[in-house]
Design a protein around this motif. Sequence first.
Motif, short mmCIF file in Angstrom:
data_model
loop_
_atom_site.label_atom_id
_atom_site.label_comp_id
_atom_site.label_asym_id
_atom_site.label_seq_id
_atom_site.Cartn_x
_atom_site.Cartn_y
_atom_site.Cartn_z
N LYS A 59 74.50 27.60 68.06
CA LYS A 59 75.44 28.49 67.38
C LYS A 59 74.75 29.19 66.21
N ARG A 60 74.95 30.50 66.10
CA ARG A 60 74.39 31.36 65.05
C ARG A 60 72.90 31.64 65.22
N LEU A 61 72.28 31.21 66.31
CA LEU A 61 70.85 31.49 66.53
C LEU A 61 70.67 32.41 67.73
N ASP A 62 70.10 33.59 67.47
CA ASP A 62 69.76 34.54 68.52
C ASP A 62 68.24 34.66 68.61
N ILE A 63 67.79 35.22 69.73
CA ILE A 63 66.34 35.43 69.92
C ILE A 63 66.10 36.76 70.61
N ILE A 64 65.02 37.43 70.24
CA ILE A 64 64.48 38.51 71.06
C ILE A 64 63.27 37.90 71.76
N PRO A 65 63.38 37.68 73.07
CA PRO A 65 62.31 36.96 73.78
C PRO A 65 61.04 37.78 73.94
N SER A 66 60.00 37.08 74.34
CA SER A 66 58.71 37.71 74.61
C SER A 66 58.52 37.84 76.12
N HIS A 67 57.39 38.40 76.51
CA HIS A 67 57.04 38.55 77.92
C HIS A 67 55.53 38.64 78.01
N ILE A 68 54.97 38.22 79.13
CA ILE A 68 53.52 38.26 79.33
C ILE A 68 52.97 39.68 79.17
N ASP A 69 53.83 40.69 79.41
CA ASP A 69 53.41 42.10 79.24
C ASP A 69 52.92 42.38 77.82
N LEU A 70 53.36 41.56 76.88
CA LEU A 70 52.99 41.74 75.48
C LEU A 70 51.47 41.64 75.28
N VAL A 71 50.79 41.02 76.24
CA VAL A 71 49.32 40.91 76.18
C VAL A 71 48.69 42.30 76.03
N GLY A 72 49.23 43.26 76.75
CA GLY A 72 48.66 44.62 76.73
C GLY A 72 49.23 45.51 75.65
N ALA A 73 50.21 45.01 74.89
CA ALA A 73 50.91 45.85 73.91
C ALA A 73 49.99 46.38 72.82
N GLU A 74 49.03 45.54 72.40
CA GLU A 74 48.16 45.97 71.30
C GLU A 74 47.34 47.20 71.69
N ILE A 75 46.87 47.23 72.94
CA ILE A 75 46.10 48.40 73.41
C ILE A 75 47.02 49.61 73.54
N GLU A 76 48.24 49.38 74.09
CA GLU A 76 49.19 50.49 74.27
C GLU A 76 49.65 51.06 72.93
N MET A 77 49.65 50.23 71.89
CA MET A 77 50.12 50.68 70.58
C MET A 77 49.07 51.48 69.81
N LEU A 78 47.84 51.45 70.28
CA LEU A 78 46.75 52.12 69.55
C LEU A 78 47.00 53.62 69.36
N ASN A 79 47.69 54.23 70.31
CA ASN A 79 47.94 55.67 70.23
C ASN A 79 49.26 56.02 69.55
N VAL A 116 70.73 33.48 62.18
CA VAL A 116 69.27 33.53 62.34
C VAL A 116 68.89 34.29 63.62
N LEU A 117 67.86 35.11 63.49
CA LEU A 117 67.26 35.78 64.65
C LEU A 117 65.79 35.36 64.71
N LEU A 118 65.38 34.88 65.88
CA LEU A 118 63.97 34.52 66.10
C LEU A 118 63.33 35.60 66.96
N ILE A 119 62.23 36.15 66.49
CA ILE A 119 61.46 37.15 67.26
C ILE A 119 60.27 36.43 67.87
N ASP A 120 60.19 36.41 69.19
CA ASP A 120 59.05 35.80 69.87
C ASP A 120 57.99 36.89 70.06
N ALA A 121 57.01 36.92 69.15
CA ALA A 121 55.97 37.95 69.19
C ALA A 121 54.65 37.41 69.74
N ASP A 122 54.74 36.35 70.53
CA ASP A 122 53.57 35.73 71.15
C ASP A 122 53.66 35.96 72.67
N PRO A 123 52.64 36.57 73.28
CA PRO A 123 52.69 36.82 74.74
C PRO A 123 52.88 35.56 75.58
N GLN A 124 52.55 34.39 75.02
CA GLN A 124 52.75 33.15 75.78
C GLN A 124 54.22 32.81 75.95
#
Length: 253
Positions: free
Chosen positions: A80-100, A34-42
Motif C-alpha cells: 500500500k502506497r508504494l508504486d514503481i516504474i519498472p525497468s526492462h532489458i532494453d535499458l541496456v541500450g538507452a545510454e547510447i540512444e540518449m547520446l543524441n 513512495v515511488l521507486l524508479i528501477d533505473a537498472d537494466p537488470q
Amino acid sequence: MSKIISLANQKGGVGKTTTSINLAAALAQQGKRVLLIDADPQANASSGLGIDIQQMNNTIYECLINRIDPHTAVVHTSVKRLDIIPSHIDLVGAEIEMLNIEHRETVMKQILGQLRAEYDYILIDCSPSLGLLTVNALTASDSVIIPVQCEFFALEGIAKLLNTIKIIKSQLNPALQIEGFLLTMYDNRLRLSNQVYEEVKRHFGDLVFNTVISRNVRLSEAPSHGLSIIEYDASSKGAKNYIALAKELIKRQ
C-alpha cells in the motif's frame, strides 16, 4: 515537498537493490507515498516487487527514450502506497540512444518533475555503473544514499563515485547532497564487519547512517517471492533494520 533520492554505488553486490526495495516498502509502511524508479537494466527491483516485466508495455525505457507520459508507466505494487516504474532489458541500450538527445543529462529530471507532487519520496535504484543513466539519476535527485557492504575492499571505488557526485554538483545539480553511507551485510560476530564499520565511520563521520543492515537469510529470500522483507517476514531482523532506516530518514527531513 517530496524528496528524490538515488541509491548508487558502481560496485555490484553491495545491497543497493535490496535497500531500494525494502527502504521504499518501509517508508510506505510509515505512511509515506513512495515511488521507486528501477533505473537498472537488470530490473531486479521490478522482479523483487513481483512485477512481470515481460507484461509491461511502458517502462522507464519508454519514458527516457520515447518521452511517453510517465504516469502511464507507473505500476501499483502489493505494498500500500508504494508504486514503481519498472525497468526492462532494453535499458541496456538507452545510454547510447540518449547520446543524441539534447540536454541528455536532465531527461530523468524532466520525467520526475511530472510526478514529484504525487509522492513524498521518489527512490531511484541506479545501475552498478557511473554511466549516463546514473548521471541522469543524480542530476534529478536531491540526495544520494551510498550502500557500503561490510566486506574487504568495501571502500574500493567510493572515491570514483564521490568524484562523480562532485562533478554533477559543480555542473548539473548544485543542490545534490549525500544523504548518507549505509552499512549493509553487517555481521557483528565478524571482526572484519566491525573493522569496516569503524573505517567508514572514521572516513565519513556523521554522514554514516546510525542504522546498519545486518546479514539476514530472510532478506535474501524475499525477492525470489516477489515481496519486500516487510511483507515476507515483518518480524525478521532485516525488516526491523529497514523500518529503523526509514524512521531515521524521515527524522532527518
